[in-house]
Design a protein around this motif. Structure first.
Motif, PDB file in Angstrom:
ATOM      1  N   GLY A 161      14.690  40.497  24.019  1.00 29.25           N
ATOM      2  CA  GLY A 161      15.136  39.179  24.447  1.00 29.25           C
ATOM      3  C   GLY A 161      14.288  38.013  23.971  1.00 29.25           C
ATOM      4  N   GLN A 162      13.043  38.275  23.607  1.00 28.14           N
ATOM      5  CA  GLN A 162      12.155  37.174  23.218  1.00 28.14           C
ATOM      6  C   GLN A 162      12.579  36.506  21.907  1.00 28.14           C
ATOM      7  OE1 GLN A 162       8.351  39.246  23.189  1.00 28.14           O
ATOM      8  NE2 GLN A 162       7.713  38.147  25.050  1.00 28.14           N
ATOM      9  N   VAL A 219      13.287  32.521  21.241  1.00 28.52           N
ATOM     10  CA  VAL A 219      12.451  31.777  20.297  1.00 28.52           C
ATOM     11  C   VAL A 219      13.325  31.141  19.217  1.00 28.52           C
ATOM     12  CG1 VAL A 219      10.689  32.024  18.488  1.00 28.52           C
ATOM     13  CG2 VAL A 219      10.349  33.100  20.728  1.00 28.52           C
ATOM     14  N   ARG A 220      14.270  31.902  18.678  1.00 28.71           N
ATOM     15  CA  ARG A 220      15.168  31.362  17.644  1.00 28.71           C
ATOM     16  C   ARG A 220      15.967  30.167  18.185  1.00 28.71           C
ATOM     17  NH1 ARG A 220      15.637  33.970  12.921  1.00 28.71           N
ATOM     18  NH2 ARG A 220      14.874  36.109  12.835  1.00 28.71           N
ATOM     19  N   ALA A 221      16.435  30.277  19.409  1.00 25.11           N
ATOM     20  CA  ALA A 221      17.187  29.165  20.002  1.00 25.11           C
ATOM     21  C   ALA A 221      16.333  27.900  20.023  1.00 25.11           C
ATOM     22  CB  ALA A 221      17.662  29.524  21.406  1.00 25.11           C
ATOM     23  N   VAL A 259      16.817  35.087  31.070  1.00 23.33           N
ATOM     24  CA  VAL A 259      16.678  35.874  32.294  1.00 23.33           C
ATOM     25  C   VAL A 259      16.043  37.198  31.901  1.00 23.33           C
ATOM     26  CG1 VAL A 259      17.863  36.909  34.263  1.00 23.33           C
ATOM     27  CG2 VAL A 259      18.742  34.782  33.259  1.00 23.33           C
ATOM     28  N   MET A 260      14.817  37.409  32.364  1.00 19.92           N
ATOM     29  CA  MET A 260      14.057  38.618  32.044  1.00 19.92           C
ATOM     30  C   MET A 260      13.300  39.059  33.285  1.00 19.92           C
ATOM     31  SD  MET A 260      12.253  37.441  28.517  1.00 19.92           S
ATOM     32  CE  MET A 260      12.688  38.349  27.077  1.00 19.92           C
ATOM     33  N   ALA A 310       7.960  40.522  31.610  1.00 24.75           N
ATOM     34  CA  ALA A 310       8.611  40.875  30.343  1.00 24.75           C
ATOM     35  C   ALA A 310       8.252  39.915  29.207  1.00 24.75           C
ATOM     36  CB  ALA A 310      10.128  40.918  30.523  1.00 24.75           C
ATOM     37  N   GLY A 311       7.473  38.878  29.492  1.00 30.80           N
ATOM     38  CA  GLY A 311       7.046  37.972  28.433  1.00 30.80           C
ATOM     39  C   GLY A 311       7.882  36.726  28.271  1.00 30.80           C
ATOM     40  N   LYS A 312       8.340  36.172  29.383  1.00 31.72           N
ATOM     41  CA  LYS A 312       9.147  34.951  29.305  1.00 31.72           C
ATOM     42  C   LYS A 312       8.346  33.782  28.730  1.00 31.72           C
ATOM     43  CE  LYS A 312      10.391  35.167  33.685  1.00 31.72           C
ATOM     44  NZ  LYS A 312       9.985  36.531  34.032  1.00 31.72           N
ATOM     45  N   SER A 313       7.085  33.667  29.077  1.00 32.87           N
ATOM     46  CA  SER A 313       6.278  32.531  28.628  1.00 32.87           C
ATOM     47  C   SER A 313       6.200  32.450  27.104  1.00 32.87           C
ATOM     48  CB  SER A 313       4.864  32.612  29.201  1.00 32.87           C
ATOM     49  OG  SER A 313       4.902  32.543  30.602  1.00 32.87           O
ATOM     50  N   LEU A 314       6.149  33.577  26.439  1.00 39.15           N
ATOM     51  CA  LEU A 314       6.088  33.580  24.985  1.00 39.15           C
ATOM     52  C   LEU A 314       7.322  32.909  24.383  1.00 39.15           C
ATOM     53  CD1 LEU A 314       4.777  36.082  22.536  1.00 39.15           C
ATOM     54  CD2 LEU A 314       7.197  35.523  22.333  1.00 39.15           C
ATOM     55  N   CYS A 315       8.440  32.963  25.073  1.00 43.56           N
ATOM     56  CA  CYS A 315       9.700  32.408  24.568  1.00 43.56           C
ATOM     57  C   CYS A 315       9.618  30.913  24.302  1.00 43.56           C
ATOM     58  CB  CYS A 315      10.847  32.705  25.538  1.00 43.56           C
ATOM     59  SG  CYS A 315      11.210  34.461  25.700  1.00 43.56           S
TER      60      CYS A 315
END
Length: 174
Positions: free
Chosen positions: A21-22, A26-28, A38-39, A43-48
């Protein structure tokens, strides 16, 4: 798209692979598209939002409900050698607030704030002038879960979006 997400991931954080999901999130952000992420917790939402903000964008503003969470994020990124991140809170000294506002989009590329910060006219004017690439609503469930009486400024984020006109908006929740 100007930046390659995989190259940014290696350069900014030293990781080889995205978690599920990341990459899409990121691409968006890199492509200027709005996204709802929604993760699960952890799951690493902050990296997004951190990766596009620190790797390719001029300025990302992160709306966060918790001061401790903002401080933890900033401290973690500074430990990685990033000095282009900051947080504004009610206990930020006036001279530091002014330095951060002057540095938006140049010295400061990723800024964490509480939703109440947007009521400050000087802050709103600085954001409009700095041209926000990405407006992030972290812990987006707070928009409705806590109720508008508890944090009424969450209900004004649509007006904030209209005022500062970010290129894209990202909302994240578990």
């Amino acid at each position: 798209m100007a930046a390659d997400p995989h190259q940014l991931l290696r350069e900014v954080f030293g990781h080889e692979d995205f978690r599920p999901g990341q990459e899409e999130a990121v691409r968006a952000a890199l492509e200027g598209r709005d996204a709802l992420v929604v993760m699960p917790t952890g799951a690493g939402k902050s990296l997004c939002y951190q990766l596009p903000a620190l790797g390719a964008l001029r300025l990302a503003i992160v709306v966060s409900p918790l001061l401790a969470l903002m401080r933890d994020q900033v401290e973690a990124l500074r430990r990685l050698g990033r000095d282009d991140v900051a947080a504004l809170s009610s206990d930020t000294p006036t001279e530091e607030v002014e330095a951060i506002l002057r540095g938006l989009g140049t010295v400061v590329r990723l800024l964490y704030v509480a939703p109440e910060r947007f009521a400050n006219a000087r802050f709103a004017a600085a954001l409009t002038e700095a041209q926000v690439d990405l407006l992030v609503v972290d812990e987006a469930h707070c928009l409705s879960e806590w109720g508008h009486d508890f944090r009424p400024d969450y209900g004004r984020l649509a007006q904030v979006r209209e005022q500062i006109q970010p290129t894209a908006v990202m909302a994240l929740t578990a």
